[in-house]
Write an enzyme that holds these catalytic residues in place. Structure first.
Site, PDB file in Angstrom:
ATOM      1  N   GLU A  57      22.929  33.102  52.746  1.00  0.00           N
ATOM      2  CA  GLU A  57      22.340  34.196  51.974  1.00  0.00           C
ATOM      3  C   GLU A  57      23.248  35.426  52.052  1.00  0.00           C
ATOM      4  O   GLU A  57      24.252  35.427  52.765  1.00  0.00           O
ATOM      5  CB  GLU A  57      20.930  34.518  52.482  1.00  0.00           C
ATOM      6  CG  GLU A  57      20.885  34.976  53.930  1.00  0.00           C
ATOM      7  CD  GLU A  57      19.452  35.067  54.474  1.00  0.00           C
ATOM      8  OE1 GLU A  57      18.623  34.199  54.182  1.00  0.00           O
ATOM      9  OE2 GLU A  57      19.182  36.024  55.205  1.00  0.00           O
ATOM     10  N   HIS A 108      14.953  39.840  55.756  1.00  0.00           N
ATOM     11  CA  HIS A 108      15.741  39.561  56.955  1.00  0.00           C
ATOM     12  C   HIS A 108      16.551  40.801  57.318  1.00  0.00           C
ATOM     13  O   HIS A 108      17.173  41.404  56.457  1.00  0.00           O
ATOM     14  CB  HIS A 108      16.725  38.416  56.707  1.00  0.00           C
ATOM     15  CG  HIS A 108      16.089  37.062  56.723  1.00  0.00           C
ATOM     16  ND1 HIS A 108      16.685  35.964  56.191  1.00  0.00           N
ATOM     17  CD2 HIS A 108      14.904  36.645  57.206  1.00  0.00           C
ATOM     18  CE1 HIS A 108      15.893  34.913  56.353  1.00  0.00           C
ATOM     19  NE2 HIS A 108      14.811  35.309  56.963  1.00  0.00           N
TER      20      HIS A 108
END
Lengths: 385, 294
Positions: free
Chosen positions: B211, B249
């Site tokens: 990511e 995150h």
């Protein structure tokens, strides 16, 4: 969590970092008094959580208390738009009125976490006062990086090395090294994710002064810094993002029209990508979290529904800790509470998925079910057409 | 065989009497995981689910039960202590599920662990599973997995489940699945897991899900180019995320060009990885590559 410049400078002063004399003003009258206390000449700085204030006209030199009052009146209550904000900008609710500085040199100093090194790094550059990202892009050799072993802390040989790299004269090196050491203490003792001084100036009489101050606190550490948590200024945050943060929901407001409800940050990012690949634009990133209950799901959906850009809602839930039936109840609760009739596309998988779908089916909501991400993408397109 | 876990794994759960710890210890046991001990300071002497002894310390638990994997569920303020205690007791494999551990605490913990024969997965991760060994050390739903020969690695939780569900849906089983965690400082990197899959005789293909944020995917790409002979299918999520905004995150924030999805995809393509075009295509891409392998 971000702090204002004036808040960061108060912390700097506590740790012995020299900052310009001055005071914060919330009204034009206070700004006038602050300038008068400094002898009339001053700089008036808009206090917002965004960089690029100088170029955006948010910093002005004034020659009299009257001019300070006038400038403060122009700033206060207005939104400042910089290259770091969106087109609406952020509201100016206070200004910092400071003495003018006698600038001989402008340096750049920052501390942050380097993931590759897995610890803090100190960055310094002689190219202070400029946009440091531009320096990093065009002249990366002008930025010196010093990784700091967390167990040892910042060592004297490291600060000597940095002072040498900055070509500081002996009379300047001593106070500059004191600033670096203080900055490291601020970073570790307050669990910062970033502390930055741009510029750190050297004055005509060899004093080292922090002309600007940027301090970001790590959200995950606020539990042990309750006093710092009180410095939060909600007016600087997006209203929906602030509301989501209060409910412990990870939410980022975006530009599009597809409201997204997802559990898990990775899956939420993937959902944005799928929405874009379908030719639509997501209105938000939203991770409702693993341990969400019915009420928390309902709050998340309410935040999505209160966004005027949203014209359809995509739900992507992979039931694990969060069961699909709980998610479904929360969704129905929020839609019914707000009397919303927007098209709803639901992709659910995992724990209690059958019960979840039954709850949605039995409701009055305008639901389209999708079994896979591919089907969800098709449904988004259809609902948008 | 798979990586990290096998039939000999003996699991200890730190925080077994808490809400999350008890829920997932129970789910792990239902899946077939050999949970041999729990630790909650002050609760030593109790029995969890009438069969798993609870101890006051990790050292006691290891001495009495020969536990060799620890699964940590304690809240963020106490998680660094729990990791250090497990490492000090000589537990060779630790998975810390806890989300929200202060970054500067982790900076010290990873250095402590570097000097011990210990592997830490996480924190802020879903853990790991070996479906063939019926061993689940984490919070993933066990029943979506299928024993097989594809190794999955990801930073994320539910996105890993999504990948697994797409694979299982096509009858493609997994040798192991590991979520390394979404924080800026974690114990085990993508590169570490890639090397384990490369060395595992029962893994034929690697599904890699990265990511935005940081440069860990670029380091993985360099490793794939230099060291990995097995085919790798790669998905990088967050292509449409705006810079400067943290995407849930703590690690997923674009702070420079190398943190962008395009830079990571380019590095992976250059390393010879098979690019998965969208998150909906994980299963299809893996199936196509497996088909080419014959």
């Amino acid at each position: 969590m971000k702090l204002h410049e004036y808040q960061a400078k108060e912390i700097f002063a506590c740790y012995g970092i020299p900052v310009p004399r001055g005071s914060v003003a919330a009204t034009a009258g206070e700004a006038r008094q602050a300038a008068a206390d400094l002898g009339g000449q001053a700089v008036v700085k808009a206090q917002v959580h965004a960089g690029g204030r100088g170029k955006a006209g948010g910093i002005k030199v004034v020659r009299s208390p009257e001019e300070a009052e006038q400038t403060a009146r122009e700033f206060l209550g207005q939104n400042l738009v910089t290259h770091q904000t969106d087109a609406r900008g952020v509201p100016v609710n206070s200004v910092l009125v400071e003495e003018l500085a006698d600038i001989r040199r402008e340096l750049y100093v920052a501390l942050t976490i380097d993931r590759g090194f897995r610890g803090p790094v100190l960055l310094v550059s002689a190219a202070g006062g400029m946009d440091i990202e531009e320096v990093a892009a065009t002249n990366p050799q002008d930025i010196h990086t010093e990784p700091i072993e967390p167990v040892l802390g910042l060592m004297p040989y490291q600060t000597r090395r940095l002072a040498a790299r900055l070509n500081l004269e002996p009379a300047q090196a001593r106070p500059a090294i004191q600033v670096l050491n203080a900055l490291y203490r601020i970073f570790t003792e307050n669990d910062c994710s970033l502390v930055e001084i741009n510029p750190l100036i050297i004055t005509g009489d060899d004093r080292v002064v922090a002309l600007d101050a940027k301090l970001d606190l790590e959200d995950d550490s606020l539990f042990r810094h309750a006093d710092l948590g009180e410095l939060r200024d909600r007016s600087q945050e997006d209203a929906l993002e602030a509301e989501a943060a209060d409910q412990d929901i990870a939410y980022v407001n975006l530009e599009g029209s597809v409201g997204c409800l997802v559990n898990g940050a990775g899956l939420a990012m993937a959902t944005l990508d799928v929405t874009n690949a379908a030719g639509a634009a997501p209105a938000n990133f939203l991770d409702v979290g693993g341990g969400a209950d019915e009420e928390k799901v309902a709050s998340a959906v309410s935040i999505i529904l209160s966004d005027p850009k949203v014209n359809r809602v995509l739900v992507n839930i992979f039931g694990g800790i969060l069961r699909c039936d709980i998610a479904a109840r929360g969704i129905v609760l929020a839609f019914e509470r707000q009397g919303a009739t927007l098209p709803l596309i639901v992709r659910m998988l995992g724990t209690n998925v059958v019960e979840g779908k039954e709850i949605l089916q039995a409701s009055s909501l305008n639901v389209t079910f999708a079994d896979t991400l591919t089907e969800a993408a098709a449904a988004i397109r259809q609902a948008g057409g | 065989m798979g990586i990290l876990l096998n039939e000999e794994s003996r699991i200890l759960v730190q925080g077994i009497t808490g809400r999350e710890g008890s829920f997932h210890a129970r789910a792990g046991m239902a899946y077939g995981t050999n949970v041999v001990a729990g630790v909650t300071p002050g609760r030593g002497g109790q029995l969890f689910e009438e069969q798993v002894p609870v101890f006051d310390s990790v050292a006691q638990a290891v001495a009495e039960t020969a536990a060799n994997v620890s699964l940590i569920f304690v809240p963020p303020p106490f998680a660094p202590d729990a990791i250090a205690e497990a490492a000090d007791a000589g537990v060779p494999l630790i998975a810390c599920i806890t989300e929200g551990v202060p970054v500067q605490d982790m900076a010290r913990i990873v250095r402590y662990i570097d000097h011990k024969p210990v592997r830490l997965i996480g924190p802020n991760c879903p853990g790991m599973i070996n479906p063939g060994a019926r061993c689940k050390v984490g919070i993933m739903p066990g029943d979506i997995h299928l024993p097989g020969r594809v190794g999955v690695v990801s930073r994320s939780g539910t996105l890993t489940y999504e990948a697994v569900a797409q694979l299982t849906h096509r009858g493609i089983g997994q040798s192991s699945c590991v979520g390394i965690g979404g924080d800026p400082i974690i114990g085990t990197s993508f590169v570490d897991i890639l090397r384990l899959y490369e060395a595992d005789p029962d893994t034929d293909l690697i599904v890699f899900i990265g990511e935005i944020g940081g440069t860990m995917e670029q380091e993985a790409a360099a490793c794939i180019k230099a060291e990995i002979s097995k085919p790798v299918c790669t998905l990088i999520v967050g292509a449409t995320a705006p810079p400067g905004k943290r995407m849930g995150h703590a690690g997923a924030i674009i702070t420079g060009d190398s943190a962008r999805a395009e830079a990571k995809i380019a590095a992976m393509r250059d390393a010879g990885a098979h690019i998965i075009p969208t998150p909906a295509d994980i299963g299809a891409t893996a199936e196509a590559v497996l088909g080419e392998m014959g």
